[in-house]
Scaffold this active site. Structure first.
Site, PDB file in Angstrom:
ATOM      1  N   HIS A   1       0.792  -1.227   0.000  1.00  0.00           N
ATOM      2  CA  HIS A   1       0.000   0.000   0.000  1.00  0.00           C
ATOM      3  C   HIS A   1       0.823   1.275   0.000  1.00  0.00           C
ATOM      4  CE1 HIS A   1      -4.172  -1.409   0.465  1.00  0.00           C
ATOM      5  NE2 HIS A   1      -3.651  -2.426   1.123  1.00  0.00           N
TER       6      HIS A   1
ATOM      7  N   LYS B   1      -9.103  13.497   5.203  1.00  0.00           N
ATOM      8  CA  LYS B   1      -8.264  12.291   5.164  1.00  0.00           C
ATOM      9  C   LYS B   1      -7.229  12.396   6.276  1.00  0.00           C
ATOM     10  CE  LYS B   1      -7.434  13.246   0.895  1.00  0.00           C
ATOM     11  NZ  LYS B   1      -7.411  12.231  -0.129  1.00  0.00           N
TER      12      LYS B   1
ATOM     13  N   THR C   1      -8.981   6.024  -1.736  1.00  0.00           N
ATOM     14  CA  THR C   1     -10.348   5.585  -2.032  1.00  0.00           C
ATOM     15  C   THR C   1     -11.351   6.697  -1.765  1.00  0.00           C
ATOM     16  OG1 THR C   1     -10.507   4.608   0.193  1.00  0.00           O
ATOM     17  CG2 THR C   1      -9.956   3.123  -1.628  1.00  0.00           C
TER      18      THR C   1
END
Length: 888
Positions: free
Chosen positions: A426, A619, A730
């Site tokens: 990731h 975020k 996302t």
């Protein structure tokens, strides 16, 4: 009886035993076994058996009535639902009509829904066991699942029925839904991705479970005091959690520390002896499938001690010592990502990760053993996906079980292990590449350190034969990094121990093949390294959080089948010229903005206009995500507005800039960014000259529930990471799926979103990934004068406009004197121009509505259902297995 049988020695007859004050000589040399009851039932049998737990008895015959009931769905009519809710109110929570409140109405309704889910959960697993289905086990240290109640009602198709029942007893369903707290099981995109994936497994009928940890306090609850982030425990388990099912029957011992005893008959087999042994107990969380009777599962582990409360220490006055073992065990699953700035914090994290991996591997093996099939067939029944490096200790743990417990040879065990595991990477950020000091790992997990050494040795020997004499290559790919102290590179261990390695966006997968895994591609072949672009669940992120827009999509498609087949939203393009449809589309967006404005007022006390442009960046707070660049642009905008006349300001597009996100507790720079945002907000929001033309909001304690309010309301969302640093993202997908427009860099999934929806529907800016290193090299050795707009922002800070400038000077110094690693000074001019383009487009209302509708219509690729199907076909080799012939 010997002392090993318990407290009672042969000198004290059982029928006359009573409490006594024991001298040190009377204290048994081994601790007593924990008994369910004293001298009766199973406890007595256990004691007489010398401490070996007796097994509960199973039924002697099959009762057809019981089986028929368990295989028949609970009636879906309002009367049955009402009876179930009332029974839970009275029998489970001891409420009467005079004492009922919304909290207990929620709990009773949730337990009523859980009854239905658990019935389907049982049937799903019974069916998959019966047919010998291969299962995928998705290992993730985070599962950011949010609330479950509303999602479950929608999946079961019972929202209207429960609304009617709750209305009958005097409650509004929306108020009851708000009683549920978010599950504190994750933090950011990693955990939310895992939650979307287990949702898609259930809805697509793939046999699959998630595995994680049950955190008592989550990561933390974020509070904002004087503009600073302050961490407080997130006590989400203070009230009963209807969505977990405790499984005390599913408990596994997990060892730490100790020493090894070599097996004289095998070069690779050892016995690991340790006095530090904790128990990992399972809690199952059912995952409802929409449009199917299949129910998925997330199994979470909670740590507890397997030793008794030490009554002798307690009676001697050592109260802390009496409970020390319990506290040491429980702390392992108290907090997600404990601060690892200290050595103790690092050790806690390592032990936490191993507890997770060991319990999971033991559970998978226990389930496999029940099939009676040979161990060589484990990869035919189990696919284990490592979600980032946190579960990587599962590789040496499975090797330990296969070699030490099952007696396999090294080669047999390694073949099984590598055919079972797959790994998702990731990140490429160096600080996020997990490593563990060899001395620490050797102390805490001595057996696993030995296995890792052997894995590395055999791997390097193989590479040496393939590329003889290339010592630099061996050094670069070694799992053991030759630093002081040596470090175990977990990404390399995961790569070597897996049969597939994937990135999570096309650009990210290309970058990792060209950088961190470049040598591994050369050695193991390019086919092992693949891309699986992330996706999000349309159930959660469209159907549930944006009902008005969802109704319009249903109207365009003709039914709700699009919820499980997002390709059908393409039919929105057929309505692009429908004036009535466009008006209702914008009305849905405006309604969502009004809801967010109310939420902002409630949570922050700041009043904003729902008619302004909502500019959102929500975020995790991190330097590479560049919230700092965003707030610098806000400062510059504020400066420009202050230079204008009232008439000029009146012609500007009103804007509400919305931030939310947590900074890691030990991440000082990120926490200073939060302080700067709040300091700017305090000045701007109190400036009467500016009024509603510009507002700045920081929403505290960002969560899934907050996101469900924020995301549908965005006009523009910012995804502005330095090119090449964001693996995928996302949240960008969620915003676009809700009709928002992206302002972003050419990074992560932004690129693929632009390819799908058309670049005219997205506002790109900034340098490209292949240019980043050249810019960094230049800035490392030069200090160019910053752009005038950026310098204006610096000047306003340094003039103490937003409080003591010394608080924020380090943030400026990182750009001007620290090499500007994340290239804020490079991208700032094009960033400001992109904002101007956004405002120009927003002024053209018809053009903006067209962008919004087209963006949603072309986003089918970014459903997590597509992602899971690709994993299933190309990595896991599993088939959908809908529950059949089970009476539902």
């Amino acid at each position: 009886m010997s002392q090993n049988a318990g407290y009672f020695s042969s000198s004290i007859p059982l029928n006359t035993a009573k409490a006594t004050t024991a001298s040190s000589a009377d204290v048994p040399t081994t601790r007593p076994t924990s008994l369910k009851r004293v001298l009766s039932g199973p406890a007595l049998k256990t004691m007489l058996a010398g401490g070996a737990h007796s097994q509960p008895k199973t039924p002697t015959r099959d009762d057809s009535e019981f089986r028929d009931y368990s295989h028949s769905e609970i009636s879906r009519d309002v009367a049955t639902i009402k009876y179930s809710v009332v029974m839970h109110l009275t029998a489970t929570f001891l409420r009467t009509p005079a004492s009922i409140d919304s909290a207990h109405a929620y709990l009773a309704s949730a337990f009523s829904v859980r009854d239905r889910l658990l019935q389907r959960w049982n049937l799903t697993n019974e069916y998959h066991d019966k047919i010998g289905a291969k299962r995928v086990y998705y290992m993730s240290l985070e599962f950011l699942i949010g609330r479950t109640f509303d999602n479950a009602l929608l999946a079961l198709g019972l929202r209207e029925e429960y609304s009617k029942v709750l209305g009958d007893v005097g409650f509004c369903l929306e108020d009851i839904i708000d009683e549920e707290r978010d599950a504190a099981l994750g933090n950011g995109g990693l955990g939310r991705l895992a939650a979307c994936y287990v949702d898609s497994m259930a809805c697509s009928n793939y046999p699959g479970w998630g595995y994680g940890l049950r955190y008592k306090y989550g990561m933390f609850q974020q509070q904002i005091l004087n503009g600073y982030q302050v961490e407080a425990p997130d006590c989400w388990l203070d009230t009963p959690n209807p969505w977990e099912f405790p499984r005390p029957d599913v408990t596994y011992p997990v060892k730490f520390y100790g020493h090894l005893v070599r097996d004289p008959h095998s070069a690779h087999r050892y016995k690991w002896e340790s006095d530090v042994v904790y128990d990992a107990m399972a809690f199952d969380v059912p995952v409802p499938g929409y449009g199917t009777t299949n129910v998925g599962n997330i199994r979470l582990w909670s740590c507890k001690t397997n030793t008794l409360f030490d009554l002798n220490k307690f009676n001697s006055g050592d109260y802390q010592g009496a409970t020390g073992g319990q506290v040491a065990a429980q702390i392992l699953t108290d907090v997600l990502y404990p601060n690892d700035n200290t050595n103790d914090g690092k050790e806690l994290r390592l032990r936490q990760e191993y507890l997770f991996c060991s319990a999971t591997m033991q559970d998978i093996m226990a389930r496999f053993r029940k099939t009676g099939r040979p161990l060589s067939e484990l990869p035919d029944l189990a696919a284990i996906q490592l979600n980032d490096t946190h579960p990587t200790l599962g590789v040496p743990e499975l090797m330990r079980i296969l070699i030490d417990d099952e007696g396999l040879s090294w080669d047999e065990a390694w073949d099984i292990t590598t055919r079972t595991f797959a790994f998702t990477n990731h990140t490429i950020l160096p600080e996020a590449m997990e490593k563990w000091p060899v001395p620490m790992l050797d102390k805490i997990l001595p057996r696993h350190m030995g296995i890792i050494y052997d894995i590395n040795l055999f791997f390097l020997q193989k590479v040496e034969k393939q590329f003889p004499g290339d010592r630099e290559l061996l050094s670069r790919i070694s799992i053991i990094e030759e630093t002081n102290p040596q470090q175990v590179r977990m990404a390399f261990l995961a790569c070597v121990g897996s049969h597939k390695v994937n990135g999570v966006a096309a650009i990210h997968s290309d970058i990792i093949k060209q950088t961190i895994f470049k040598d591994f591609v050369r050695i193991q072949g390019v086919d092992k390294f693949i891309n699986k672009t992330n996706g999000v669940s349309p159930r959660r992120w469209m159907n549930e959080c944006n009902p008005d827009m969802s109704d319009l999509i249903t109207e365009a498609v003709g039914d709700r089948s699009w919820v499980n087949d997002l390709t059908k939203v393409k039919q929105l393009e057929d309505r692009i010229e429908d004036v009535s449809f466009r008006e209702r589309w914008w009305a849905a967006k405006q309604k969502n903005k009004e809801r967010l404005a109310e939420y902002i007022l409630t949570t922050t006390g700041i009043k904003v206009s729902a008619h302004a442009l909502f500019d959102v960046q929500v975020k995790r707070i991190h330097e590479y995500k560049r919230q700092l660049m965003n707030i610098f642009s806000v400062i510059y905008r504020y400066h420009l507005l202050k230079q204008m006349s009232p008439e000029q300001r009146e012609r500007e597009v009103p804007r509400v800039v919305i931030f939310a996100g947590k900074a890691a507790s030990g991440y000082w720079v990120a926490k200073q960014v939060i302080k700067l945002i709040n300091s700017v907000a305090e000045v701007v929001n109190s400036d009467e000259e500016i009024g509603d033309v510009l507002k700045v909001v920081f929403i505290p304690d960002y969560s899934v529930t907050a996101a469900e309010v924020i995301i549908p309301a965005s006009d523009i969302s910012q995804h502005i990471s330095t090119a090449g640093t964001e693996a995928s993202g996302t949240s960008n997908m969620k915003f676009v799926l809700n009709g928002g427009i992206i302002l972003g860099t050419v990074d992560g999934a932004n690129i693929e979103i632009g390819e799908e929806i058309g670049e005219e529907q997205i506002f790109f800016f900034g340098c490209l990934a292949h240019e980043v290193e050249d810019f960094r090299h230049y800035l490392r050795f030069n200090q160019p004068k910053p752009d005038a707009a950026l310098q204006t922002a610096f000047d306003m800070i340094q003039r103490n406009t937003f409080g003591d400038a010394q608080l924020f000077q380090p943030l400026i110094d990182a750009i001007m004197r620290g090499g500007d690693v994340y290239l804020l000074s490079v991208d700032f001019p094009s960033y400001i121009e992109a904002h101007k383009a956004v405002e120009e487009a927003y002024r053209n209302h018809d053009e903006w509505v067209t962008k919004s509708i087209l963006s949603v219509a072309r986003m089918a690729k970014f459903s997590s259902d597509r992602s899971i199907q690709e994993y299933a076909e190309e990595v896991w080799n599993i088939e959908p297995q809908p529950v059949l012939n089970c009476g539902l």
